[in-house]
Design an enzyme around this catalytic site. Structure first.
Site, PDB file in Angstrom:
ATOM      1  N   LYS A 195       0.854  -1.184   0.000  1.00  0.00           N
ATOM      2  CA  LYS A 195       0.000   0.000   0.000  1.00  0.00           C
ATOM      3  C   LYS A 195       0.890   1.234   0.000  1.00  0.00           C
ATOM      4  CE  LYS A 195      -3.583   2.392   2.587  1.00  0.00           C
ATOM      5  NZ  LYS A 195      -4.589   2.301   3.646  1.00  0.00           N
ATOM      6  N   LYS A 248      -2.129  -1.565  -3.862  1.00  0.00           N
ATOM      7  CA  LYS A 248      -3.018  -0.409  -3.805  1.00  0.00           C
ATOM      8  C   LYS A 248      -2.220   0.869  -3.884  1.00  0.00           C
ATOM      9  CE  LYS A 248      -6.003   1.902  -0.587  1.00  0.00           C
ATOM     10  NZ  LYS A 248      -6.433   2.000   0.783  1.00  0.00           N
TER      11      LYS A 248
END
Ligand code: PBG
Length: 322
Positions: A195, A248
């Site tokens: 992330k 992400k």
């Protein structure tokens, strides 16, 4: 053989031929639909930077779930806007928290529908950070205990899968241990493994009112210049017990999705985040692109890169088109 004997355009001549040789396809099975749940009844507040997305009270969440279910979407991921935010994000791990209540309500109406919960403190803390704060530091180890409590209370409420998104070191192991010790050894972990500290989360932070009140998230989310480090994060999360790993955002990180898929034999998810959604919606609104086609092309490219499934605000729209 080479040109002029060889002509690749032969296989692009018409849609039927193109269909035969198409390498990647999208299906409604590929989507998880993110929903924002807030307290109250009959509440449906539009999120201005995410056209078509809302903060919803539980009664509306139930309707959304039914609609997604009818469209064939396998599941949702829930984000909460709590009644009250505090320093320690205590509503995150309260059995009466907004997410816990929403999960119980969904499960009562649609027991088979897949409910994934986001495990993170930022939506619940007054300072908006994903962990416990001391001075200007975001503390790692004290946060682990709270995340484990949060994941456990989601599982107790009936969540089918928990998704830690905080980026603290060691959180997957902490969550796995708490689940296993309390009778939830069958609950999978979808880890937000790679992330990145991305500007594409902007609209989401409006949606859950979670922008950090000081500093930024760069001391825990990844530097977006780093791909090798993403592989290390993924490897660690797998060692700690992740069942699915996630990259992400999605579109600016297709290289990372592709490398994770090549390197590891574990399902890979990708999060097509709020800013990616907002860009297409905004350009389409201005008449600058064909929004539907840009949506389908984006989602397909995420699959082509190697994602097994996609968390996307486009889930319902794309499902309708398929
Ligand atoms: C953190 C979390 C974020 C998103 C999902 N989980 C935001 C952040 O890290 O600031 C972003 C999702 C999106 O932008 O669509 N709990």
């Amino acid at each position: 053989m080479n040109f002029p004997q060889l002509r690749l355009r032969r296989l692009r001549k018409n849609e039927r031929i193109r269909r035969l040789v198409r390498e990647t396809s999208l299906s409604v099975d590929d989507f998880i639909y993110p929903l924002f749940v807030r307290p109250g009844k009959g509440v449906k507040i539009p999120i201005s930077s995410m056209v078509g997305q809302f903060q919803l009270s539980i009664d509306h969440i139930i309707e959304e779930v039914e609609e997604a279910d009818v469209l064939g979407i396998p599941g949702v991921i829930l984000f909460g806007i709590p009644e009250r935010k505090d320093e320690m994000g205590s509503e995150a791990y309260s059995d009466d928290g907004i997410i816990q209540r929403a999960v119980r309500a969904i499960k009562e109406e649609s027991p088979d529908f897949l409910v994934i919960t986001d495990v993170c403190l930022c939506e619940y803390t007054s300072h908006g950070h994903c962990g416990v704060v001391e001075g200007d530091q975001i503390l790692n180890d004290p946060t682990l205990e709270l995340l484990a409590k949060q994941a456990l209370s989601h599982a107790r409420a009936g969540a089918d899968m928990v998704a830690p998104s905080d980026m603290m070191d060691g959180r997957v192991a902490a969550v796995r241990k708490a689940l296993d010790e309390n009778g939830y050894s069958e609950t999978p972990i979808l880890a937000y493994s790679a992330k990145f500290a991305s500007s594409f989360y902007g609209p989401f932070r409006e949606a859950v009112e979670s922008a950090p009140q000081f500093g930024d998230r760069k001391s825990y989310q990844m530097d977006f210049a780093n791909a090798h480090e993403a592989l290390r994060e993924v490897r660690l999360d797998i060692q700690e017990g992740a069942d699915i790993v996630m990259v992400k955002p999605a579109l600016p990180y297709l290289d990372v999705i592709s490398r994770v898929k090549d390197e590891f034999d574990i399902p890979v998810a990708a999060y097509n985040v709020s800013g990616e959604y907002a860009m297409i919606k905004a350009a389409a609104h201005l008449g600058w692109i064909d929004g539907e086609r840009a949506m389908m092309e984006s989602l397909l490219s995420i699959k082509r890169a190697g994602a097994d499934f996609i968390l996307t605000y486009f889930a319902k729209e794309a499902a309708k088109r398929l």
